[in-house]
Every structure is written in C-alpha cells, then in structure tokens.
Scaffold this motif. Structure first.
Motif, PDB file in Angstrom:
ATOM      1  N   ALA A 182       2.985  13.653 -30.454  1.00 37.35           N
ATOM      2  CA  ALA A 182       3.038  12.975 -29.162  1.00 37.35           C
ATOM      3  C   ALA A 182       2.351  13.798 -28.069  1.00 37.35           C
ATOM      4  O   ALA A 182       1.712  13.240 -27.171  1.00 37.35           O
ATOM      5  CB  ALA A 182       4.491  12.700 -28.779  1.00 37.35           C
ATOM      6  N   ILE A 183       2.470  15.117 -28.132  1.00 37.57           N
ATOM      7  CA  ILE A 183       1.816  15.977 -27.142  1.00 37.57           C
ATOM      8  C   ILE A 183       0.306  15.847 -27.239  1.00 37.57           C
ATOM      9  O   ILE A 183      -0.395  15.721 -26.221  1.00 37.57           O
ATOM     10  CB  ILE A 183       2.263  17.438 -27.334  1.00 37.57           C
ATOM     11  CG1 ILE A 183       3.705  17.614 -26.850  1.00 37.57           C
ATOM     12  CG2 ILE A 183       1.340  18.397 -26.584  1.00 37.57           C
ATOM     13  CD1 ILE A 183       4.296  18.956 -27.196  1.00 37.57           C
ATOM     14  N   LEU A 184      -0.229  15.904 -28.443  1.00 39.32           N
ATOM     15  CA  LEU A 184      -1.682  15.776 -28.607  1.00 39.32           C
ATOM     16  C   LEU A 184      -2.160  14.406 -28.145  1.00 39.32           C
ATOM     17  O   LEU A 184      -3.265  14.279 -27.593  1.00 39.32           O
ATOM     18  CB  LEU A 184      -2.069  16.001 -30.069  1.00 39.32           C
ATOM     19  CG  LEU A 184      -1.865  17.413 -30.626  1.00 39.32           C
ATOM     20  CD1 LEU A 184      -2.479  17.513 -32.010  1.00 39.32           C
ATOM     21  CD2 LEU A 184      -2.459  18.460 -29.707  1.00 39.32           C
ATOM     22  N   PHE A 185      -1.348  13.382 -28.357  1.00 39.66           N
ATOM     23  CA  PHE A 185      -1.722  12.037 -27.907  1.00 39.66           C
ATOM     24  C   PHE A 185      -1.876  11.998 -26.391  1.00 39.66           C
ATOM     25  O   PHE A 185      -2.773  11.325 -25.863  1.00 39.66           O
ATOM     26  CB  PHE A 185      -0.658  11.030 -28.354  1.00 39.66           C
ATOM     27  CG  PHE A 185      -0.979   9.611 -28.004  1.00 39.66           C
ATOM     28  CD1 PHE A 185      -1.884   8.884 -28.758  1.00 39.66           C
ATOM     29  CD2 PHE A 185      -0.385   8.998 -26.914  1.00 39.66           C
ATOM     30  CE1 PHE A 185      -2.182   7.570 -28.434  1.00 39.66           C
ATOM     31  CE2 PHE A 185      -0.676   7.692 -26.580  1.00 39.66           C
ATOM     32  CZ  PHE A 185      -1.581   6.966 -27.339  1.00 39.66           C
TER      33      PHE A 185
ATOM     34  N   GLU B 191      -8.066  12.125 -25.023  1.00 43.47           N
ATOM     35  CA  GLU B 191      -8.435  10.716 -25.043  1.00 43.47           C
ATOM     36  C   GLU B 191      -9.720  10.546 -25.834  1.00 43.47           C
ATOM     37  O   GLU B 191     -10.519  11.483 -25.976  1.00 43.47           O
ATOM     38  CB  GLU B 191      -8.646  10.179 -23.622  1.00 43.47           C
ATOM     39  CG  GLU B 191      -7.385  10.150 -22.753  1.00 43.47           C
ATOM     40  CD  GLU B 191      -7.658   9.602 -21.355  1.00 43.47           C
ATOM     41  OE1 GLU B 191      -8.849   9.413 -21.042  1.00 43.47           O
ATOM     42  OE2 GLU B 191      -6.692   9.371 -20.608  1.00 43.47           O
ATOM     43  N   GLY B 192      -9.931   9.327 -26.333  1.00 47.11           N
ATOM     44  CA  GLY B 192     -11.189   8.964 -26.977  1.00 47.11           C
ATOM     45  C   GLY B 192     -11.539   9.848 -28.158  1.00 47.11           C
ATOM     46  O   GLY B 192     -10.681  10.231 -28.959  1.00 47.11           O
ATOM     47  N   PRO B 193     -12.828  10.220 -28.294  1.00 44.32           N
ATOM     48  CA  PRO B 193     -13.273  11.040 -29.424  1.00 44.32           C
ATOM     49  C   PRO B 193     -12.566  12.386 -29.498  1.00 44.32           C
ATOM     50  O   PRO B 193     -12.311  12.900 -30.583  1.00 44.32           O
ATOM     51  CB  PRO B 193     -14.770  11.222 -29.157  1.00 44.32           C
ATOM     52  CG  PRO B 193     -15.157  10.055 -28.307  1.00 44.32           C
ATOM     53  CD  PRO B 193     -13.964   9.780 -27.448  1.00 44.32           C
ATOM     54  N   ALA B 194     -12.227  12.969 -28.337  1.00 41.95           N
ATOM     55  CA  ALA B 194     -11.516  14.251 -28.339  1.00 41.95           C
ATOM     56  C   ALA B 194     -10.144  14.102 -28.981  1.00 41.95           C
ATOM     57  O   ALA B 194      -9.677  14.992 -29.698  1.00 41.95           O
ATOM     58  CB  ALA B 194     -11.375  14.772 -26.908  1.00 41.95           C
TER      59      ALA B 194
ATOM     60  N   GLU C 187      -1.742   4.769 -30.948  1.00 43.74           N
ATOM     61  CA  GLU C 187      -2.493   3.967 -29.982  1.00 43.74           C
ATOM     62  C   GLU C 187      -1.949   2.548 -29.854  1.00 43.74           C
ATOM     63  O   GLU C 187      -2.246   1.862 -28.877  1.00 43.74           O
ATOM     64  CB  GLU C 187      -3.975   3.915 -30.389  1.00 43.74           C
ATOM     65  CG  GLU C 187      -4.714   5.231 -30.144  1.00 43.74           C
ATOM     66  CD  GLU C 187      -6.150   5.159 -30.616  1.00 43.74           C
ATOM     67  OE1 GLU C 187      -6.540   4.126 -31.213  1.00 43.74           O
ATOM     68  OE2 GLU C 187      -6.896   6.128 -30.398  1.00 43.74           O
ATOM     69  N   LEU C 188      -1.162   2.108 -30.822  1.00 39.49           N
ATOM     70  CA  LEU C 188      -0.626   0.745 -30.806  1.00 39.49           C
ATOM     71  C   LEU C 188       0.669   0.623 -30.007  1.00 39.49           C
ATOM     72  O   LEU C 188       1.156  -0.492 -29.820  1.00 39.49           O
ATOM     73  CB  LEU C 188      -0.382   0.269 -32.237  1.00 39.49           C
ATOM     74  CG  LEU C 188      -1.618   0.146 -33.136  1.00 39.49           C
ATOM     75  CD1 LEU C 188      -1.205  -0.226 -34.552  1.00 39.49           C
ATOM     76  CD2 LEU C 188      -2.591  -0.890 -32.582  1.00 39.49           C
TER      77      LEU C 188
END
Length: 471
Positions: A133-136, A140-143, A396-397
């Motif tokens: 969850a932290i990385l989410f 953002e995007g490609p990163a 992402e959902l």
C-alpha cells in the motif's frame, strides 16, 4: 467518508526523489527479509534442534508459528493501515519483527523460540500488507509499475535465496546469528521510516472505526484453518481433530461474512469481492502457489531421492527454477511501459505455469539437466512475470483509501494458498508413493505434476472468465 493524508504532504515535492529512493530501499529490505526468513528458517531446524534439544513437534512449530500468525493477521493489518496510517502500521510491524528476531536470537529454549517466531509472523504480516500500500501511494504510472516489479523481484529473491544465506550463516557461525541478522536489517528499516514518511502520499479512512469483531472472527477462522493444514499430515487428514478444525474454520468464516455484511466500517469490504476483475487478479498468485511454490519446496527432495544428487548439486539445479526471478518482473514492467497490456503478460505467465508443470514430467532418474532446463525456466518465468505486476494492477481497481485492505486480502490469499498447495502436494505424494522407494517416488512425482498442471489450467479458465466478465 473523509480521507486524510497519511502523515505526508498532498504531493511529494520534486526534491523528494532521494527520499523516495531511500524509502523504497527500506520497504524492499523489509520485504526481502520476511520471505527469506520463511524459507531460510527450515534450513536451520537441524541446528536449532541440536542446540535446544527440542522434540520434533516443538521444532516444527519454529516454522509453523510464524506461518500461522502471518496468515491470520495479514488482512487485519491491511485494514488497520487504512485507518491508522500505513507508515505508522508499517513501522509498528517492522519494530515487532525486529524485537521478535532479537528474541529468537536470544531464546533460551525452543518454546521461547516458538513464541518469538509467532510474534515475528505478526510483524511480517504488517510489512507485507503495508509495504504494498505504501508503494502504491508513493509512485504513479510507469514508476509505480517499476516499483511493484522490484517488490516482486525482491520477494522472489528472498524466498529463493533465503535457504542459501541462512545455511551459510548456520554453517559458518550459529543459527542464532541468522535471526540476529534479521533484527539488524529491520533496525535499518526503522531508521528509514522518517524518510519514508516524507516521501509517501497515502490516504487513510480517518472517520472509520476499527472493526474489532471482524478482526477477531477472521483471526479465529484463519487460526483454525492453518492449524488444520499444519496438523493434517501429523494427525491424519480424516482424523476427528483435523475435521473439527476445518469445520470450525468454515463456521467462523460464515459468521465473519455475516458480520462484515452488516457493519458500516468492515475490516473487509465484501464489495471488493463483487468486483470480478479484482477477484480474478487475486487468484493469479494462487496459480503460482500450486504451479511454482510446491516445486520450490519439494523438487529438491526428488532430485536427491530419485536423481541421486547431493544437496549441493540439487541446489544448483534449482537455480534454473529461481533464476527468472532476477529478470522477469522488471522485464514485465518494461513491456507494460512499451504498451504491452498488463493482462496479456499475466495470461502469458499463467500459460507458462501450466505448460511448465506439464513439461516437467520429462524428469527421470537418468534424464540430463539440459532436457529439463527449459521447462524449469518456463515454470520460473510463469511465477516471475506476474509477481509484482498483479499486485499493482489489483490495487489500481480499488479506492486509494482502501489500498491497505486490498493488499491485505491479496497477500492473505497468496500465503494461504501457498500453505494449502504445499499441504496438498505432500498429502497427494504421500498417498501415491511407497515410502522412499525411488521408483515409486518417481511415478508419484509424475502423477502429482499432472495434477498440478490440471489445477493451474482450471484456475486459468476461472481467472479468464472473471476478467472478461469484469470488463
């Protein structure tokens, strides 16, 4: 429902890139230690038994205690992280893990060690749920895709090379140093928490109450279920005790679902499971559990019993199965960045697991490694292509403030299916093989491979149906 920031500014400033890099390193280091501890501790069991004069049952709970608490609390930590803040929950979990590892290193006896490992499983559950969850929220995007690819790579490396690192420490020093090293690594992670907090933009459900009844019921259900799986091989799968544990788990889960359906702020929003796309993606790791984790656990035994190889030689052959973990997650991320649909890569990974398991039936007592090298690489690629990628796509959902809950559910399903798959493999192999007779073992191994390929194919069909209907 009000959403607030998780001890971070609304958007990270441009100068925060070094902070994000250090924060990413902290999360990845913690994620590397946890699965490495799971797979590596088994290697140290003989040395632990010799040093503590433990019985076989007490010694086995050095591993089982960790697995049970990890499985029981992963979903709970994910939900708590959404409410209290992901950085806070991650730091608490890392602190628990560090203290538990230190306690393991200093344990005077096996029962103290069992308790310390159970506490470590509690901390490890927080690391996995909150780390995703932290990385989410950090990228953002490609990163974000690259970050989750690194997450999958590091987790895979931890599982794959944990036994090697732990074995080297046990042989060169002592089994206590293995746990001391875990404590030292988590101390580094804790030192990086302030940096991680400055680089994270996760949101939390600030107006939400902690679902104490839901957490208690789910922990009870998972405790009964995991204990049934752990004790099945010892008591017998049809024994009254094991059947009672399975029945109790089913009842507790049914009550849990009824309670969650009525609560305003449930630990698990059952609406997530109504999203067929999310549910389909959450089933992808289950395929890896049956098609890859089972082989990672038991293929070395086949190589020694039937192939006549030494433990060292069997370990070298296993590199063919684990090597794709070094390349494929980042390869998948790069392909997505170039426009290849993520679902296409996920489907390819599932097909690789089915085909790889079926092709591994080429194994035989005198079959050269070159013959099975491609099937082993294909099977490893099937696991590695989807790991990390599926986590990012699933999160992402869901609404950003429920990312912890979603990550907790995904990782609960992942770890729970690993326990079920390994127990299923062991039970089926035991029922088919006649002791340790190499010929009987070889025949049973081939039958089990076909069964695993069939299970993976069935799950592939279910996942495809869910993802297509979800559109």
């Amino acid at each position: 429902m009000t959403a607030t920031t998780d001890a971070a500014p609304a958007a990270p400033p441009r100068t925060a890139s070094p902070a994000r890099a250090l924060g990413l390193f902290g999360v990845l280091l913690a994620v590397f230690v946890v699965p490495g501890s799971i797979s590596g501790t088994a290697v140290a069991l003989p040395a632990i038994g010799a040093g503590t004069h433990a019985s076989d049952a007490a010694l086995q709970w050095v591993v089982n205690a960790f697995n049970v608490t990890f499985a029981c609390f992963t979903l709970a930590w994910g939900s708590l992280a959404d409410i209290t803040g992901r950085i806070r929950a991650f730091a608490l979990g890392a602190g628990i893990y560090a203290l538990a590892s230190l306690g393991s290193a200093l344990a005077p006896g096996v029962h103290t060690l069992d308790a310390a490992r159970a506490l470590a499983g509690l901390g490890g559950a927080a690391i996995f749920s909150c780390g995703s969850a932290i990385l989410f929220g950090m990228y953002e995007g490609p990163a974000r895709a690259r970050a989750f690819a690194l997450l999958g790579t590091v987790a895979g490396l931890g599982v794959s090379f944990g036994p090697t690192l732990s074995g080297a420490l046990v042989q060169a020093l002592d089994w206590r140093w293995m746990f001391a090293l875990h404590a030292a690594a988590l101390a580094v992670v804790l030192a990086l928490v302030p940096v991680l907090a400055r680089a994270t933009t996760g949101r939390r459900r600030a107006a939400t109450r902690i679902d104490v009844p839901g957490i208690a019921l789910f922990v009870l259900a998972m405790s009964l279920l995991t204990c049934a799986i752990v004790q099945g091989s010892q008591w017998g799968w049809a024994s009254a005790g094991v059947l009672a544990l399975f029945a109790g788990a089913a009842v507790a889960l049914a009550v849990f679902a009824a309670v969650e359906h009525r609560r305003r702020d449930p630990m698990l929003d059952l609406g997530l499971l109504a999203d067929r796309r999310f549910l389909g993606l959450c089933l992808v790791p289950v395929v890896g559990s049956f098609g890859f984790v089972t082989l990672l656990t038991y293929l070395p035994s086949y190589l020694t019993v039937v192939g006549g190889r030494s433990s060292g030689a069997a370990g070298l052959v296993m590199v063919l199965l684990t090597a794709p973990m070094l390349v494929c997650p980042l390869l998948a991320s790069g392909l997505v960045a170039r426009g290849v649909p993520a679902l296409t890569i996920i489907y390819a990974s599932l097909v690789c697991l089915v085909a790889g398991d079926a092709a591994l039936t080429l194994f035989g007592p005198r079959v050269p490694v070159a013959v099975v090298a491609v099937p082993m690489l294909v099977t490893g690629a099937g696991m590695a292509l989807a790991v990390g990628l599926v986590d990012g796509r699933a999160l992402e959902l869901v609404a950003p403030e429920k990312a912890g809950m979603a990550a907790g559910f995904l990782n609960t399903l992942r770890l729970g299916s690993e326990a079920v798959a390994v127990a299923f493999y062991a039970a089926l192999l035991t029922s088919l093989a006649d002791g340790t007779d190499p010929a009987a073992y070889d025949a049973a191994f081939h039958t089990v491979l076909w069964v695993l390929a069939g299970v993976c194919l069935t799950l592939l069909v279910i996942i495809t149906a869910l993802l297509r209907r979800g559109r």
